[in-house]
Design an enzyme around this catalytic site. Sequence first.
Site, PDB file in Angstrom:
ATOM      1  N   HIS A   1      18.154  44.663   5.368  1.00  0.00           N
ATOM      2  CA  HIS A   1      17.694  43.300   5.633  1.00  0.00           C
ATOM      3  C   HIS A   1      17.104  42.651   4.379  1.00  0.00           C
ATOM      4  O   HIS A   1      16.032  42.050   4.383  1.00  0.00           O
ATOM      5  CB  HIS A   1      16.667  43.275   6.764  1.00  0.00           C
TER       6      HIS A   1
ATOM      7  N   HIS B   1      17.579  36.838  18.661  1.00  0.00           N
ATOM      8  CA  HIS B   1      17.250  38.111  18.019  1.00  0.00           C
ATOM      9  C   HIS B   1      17.050  39.183  19.080  1.00  0.00           C
ATOM     10  O   HIS B   1      16.418  38.939  20.111  1.00  0.00           O
ATOM     11  CB  HIS B   1      15.983  37.983  17.170  1.00  0.00           C
TER      12      HIS B   1
ATOM     13  N   ASP C   1      20.674  38.791  15.966  1.00  0.00           N
ATOM     14  CA  ASP C   1      20.409  39.371  14.648  1.00  0.00           C
ATOM     15  C   ASP C   1      19.364  40.478  14.707  1.00  0.00           C
ATOM     16  O   ASP C   1      18.534  40.533  15.621  1.00  0.00           O
ATOM     17  CB  ASP C   1      19.904  38.286  13.687  1.00  0.00           C
ATOM     18  N   ASP C   2      19.410  41.329  13.673  1.00  0.00           N
ATOM     19  CA  ASP C   2      18.354  42.289  13.310  1.00  0.00           C
ATOM     20  C   ASP C   2      18.345  43.591  14.103  1.00  0.00           C
ATOM     21  O   ASP C   2      17.496  44.455  13.853  1.00  0.00           O
ATOM     22  CB  ASP C   2      16.956  41.664  13.402  1.00  0.00           C
TER      23      ASP C   2
ATOM     24  N   HIS D   1      24.795  42.804   8.781  1.00  0.00           N
ATOM     25  CA  HIS D   1      23.589  42.038   8.468  1.00  0.00           C
ATOM     26  C   HIS D   1      22.799  42.741   7.360  1.00  0.00           C
ATOM     27  O   HIS D   1      21.568  42.677   7.333  1.00  0.00           O
ATOM     28  CB  HIS D   1      22.741  41.887   9.735  1.00  0.00           C
TER      29      HIS D   1
END
Length: 755
Positions: free
Chosen positions: A161, A258, A106-107, A157
């Site tokens: 955010h 991540h 993620d991210d 995603h």
Amino acid sequence: MTTAPTRPARGRRRAPSRIERAAGRAAALQRPRVVLALLLLLALTCVMLLDGYLRAEVGGDQRVRTGASAGDVPDDVLNGGPILTFRGGEATTLSVPDKTIALTFDDGPDPTWTPQILEVLAEYDVPATFFVVGSMVSRYPGIVQDLVEQGNEVGVHTFTHVDLSYQSDARVTREITQTQLALAGAAGITTTLFRAPYSSETDAIDNYSWPVYQRLGEEGYTSVFVDTDSDDWKTPGVAKIVEWATPEDGEGASVLMHDAGGDRSQTVTALARYIEKMQAEGYTFTTVSGAMREAQAEEAEQAGASGAAVPPGASGTAMLQAAHRAATGTTLYEGKALVAAVAVAEWTVPALSAGLVVVGVAVMGRFGMMVVLARRHHRQRNRRRFSWGPPVTRPVTVIVPAYNEKECIANTLQSLARSTHPIEIIVVDDGSTDGTAQLARDTAADLGMLNVRVVRQENAGKPAALNNGVRNAAHDIVVMMDGDTVFEPDTVRQLVQPFADPGVGAVAGNAKVGNRDTVIGAWQHIEYVMGFNLDRRMYDLLRCMPTIPGAIGAFRREAVLGVGGMSEDTLAEDTDITIAMHRAGWRVVYQEHARAWTEAPGSLKQLWSQRYRWSYGTMQALWKHRKSLTDKGPSGRFGRVGMPLVVVFQIVTPVFAPLIDVFTAYSMIFIDFKAALLAWLAVLGVQLVCAAYAFRLDREKYRYLLMMPLQQLAYRQMMYLVLIHSCVTALTGGRLRWQKLKRTGEVGTPAGSAG
């Protein structure tokens, strides 16, 4: 009083002159130039806003509610697997098959950590699914392209955010659409996979987030949750990350790691150990789409359906097609445009930041230099023993160019009638149509002034009017003033004293704003006292004075004639002749005690017209005298010192200075409000200190400084647009005639002192 012969009356309409034709062409170009200036400011503002938006500094970057109930969420979903689809409009969950890992990150993408993670995945020939943040995709498109080409999957995603659970439908749509556009621009694809920020396992779905998943499911998205969370964002150590990411009892899992959001060195190290450990235990790695195909195949087998199962761990183009779709049509082009715009923002904002730092340092340095030199100038010129030489007592000629000055000419002549120095007055009527010439004659007769001559000419512009006055002057020193300006009784005497020095060719006086009780007048009053007069003190000591103000200046007649008189080549004839006199070897000085009172423009439109003429004319004069940079000897001092100072501080830094305010607003919104506000107040404080010192030197009232914060917010922005307008004009060509500002005549004969 005598009157010079007038030209024969015009019996027919004359053809427009070359200057008038050029003026017409330039006037026709003004509106597009103003529009271009506004568009440039808008473009820079948009670039800053885009950059701030990309950095996800605005708009709820954390969950704003906790502990919400889940009564609206089906139990099958709360207790189901990590992959949520809406096949046939019904919520369905899928679990990752046993001994299978759907590795997710993620991210990202992150320029430091994502490439390192991709290297580890490539080394072990393991695919993964990256849930990317759209703003990061648009900033680092090359990484996303590499990621996809390596055989990995991507999912949405959101763009900034943000927690979608508490956003409007429009915001949800925008977050998804913008991320898809970023993917299209970066890798030429879109995706059907989605993971919400701050999500975890399906049992965490609540009544706020459930409608978002339902809506996206109906639009064809597959929402992906986690079975096993490595909690690598806590940086607990490599061993803990590996331990926490390991499923229990051979179960399959959607594992979360991540690749951005902080220091991910532990994640990179743990990833290699984790892959080796899981492969040793008989696990295979696949993408989310691969896990879905395997799970669906198992369901089909269990249901007795036909069809071959996909081998565990399979990957490749056939599998990726389940999530990735080629971007086509407007989506592809809009995505490329987004990525291009972000590239511009990514380059522009840092460059602008660095440039503004340089400008800020230069401006602060200039303030310091002005204060130091102004103090030295004031002390030097106000010493009891200071003298230019023997007092200048011989008569001088005062030239008053006038074009439609009926509101002001009487006040001007009345002020000259009180002069303590012997003068002759030449009023040059430049084709006025409002009776200025007759009013000047009547005023002189009423006051018994026998030293006034009125010379009439066809309208030819201010430089021609001044040259006409110089030709008709009876004395070797000429004082030039505007037709809307009034002198104090002692002004002329003070102004001509420096001519006791035979090297002095011209003297600049101290121009004051008379109608300073208006907002615009107060702004200009501050500028005149702080900027112009502090500047002139500095330039005087440096011997590179750039401008003798049109409102009050004195010249040796022979010096004016020696450089060819007042030139019509530029709109700033005062700057033009001042530089020419420097280059001819004459010294130009500033006499602070010679005060003239002038009328500031009464409207923003008039102010724009005035400042446009000044700034554009200055550029013209500097360009005309560009060869002064290579002048040798004492006459080359202006080129070596004055020219660089004027270019830097009257053209370059004023263009960038207003952007400091824009950048301050950007910093307040996107970075740190308190720090940005304190920085802006600190700069304003420095300016106030300098302004207060300038007011002290000129013995002005400090109450006008209360207008300074507003001046910094509004006035500087207008001056920025004026300078852009002037720059565009300089690039496109064109000239303007001597522009007449509307006057009210409210500046009357002053008292003997400032204040």
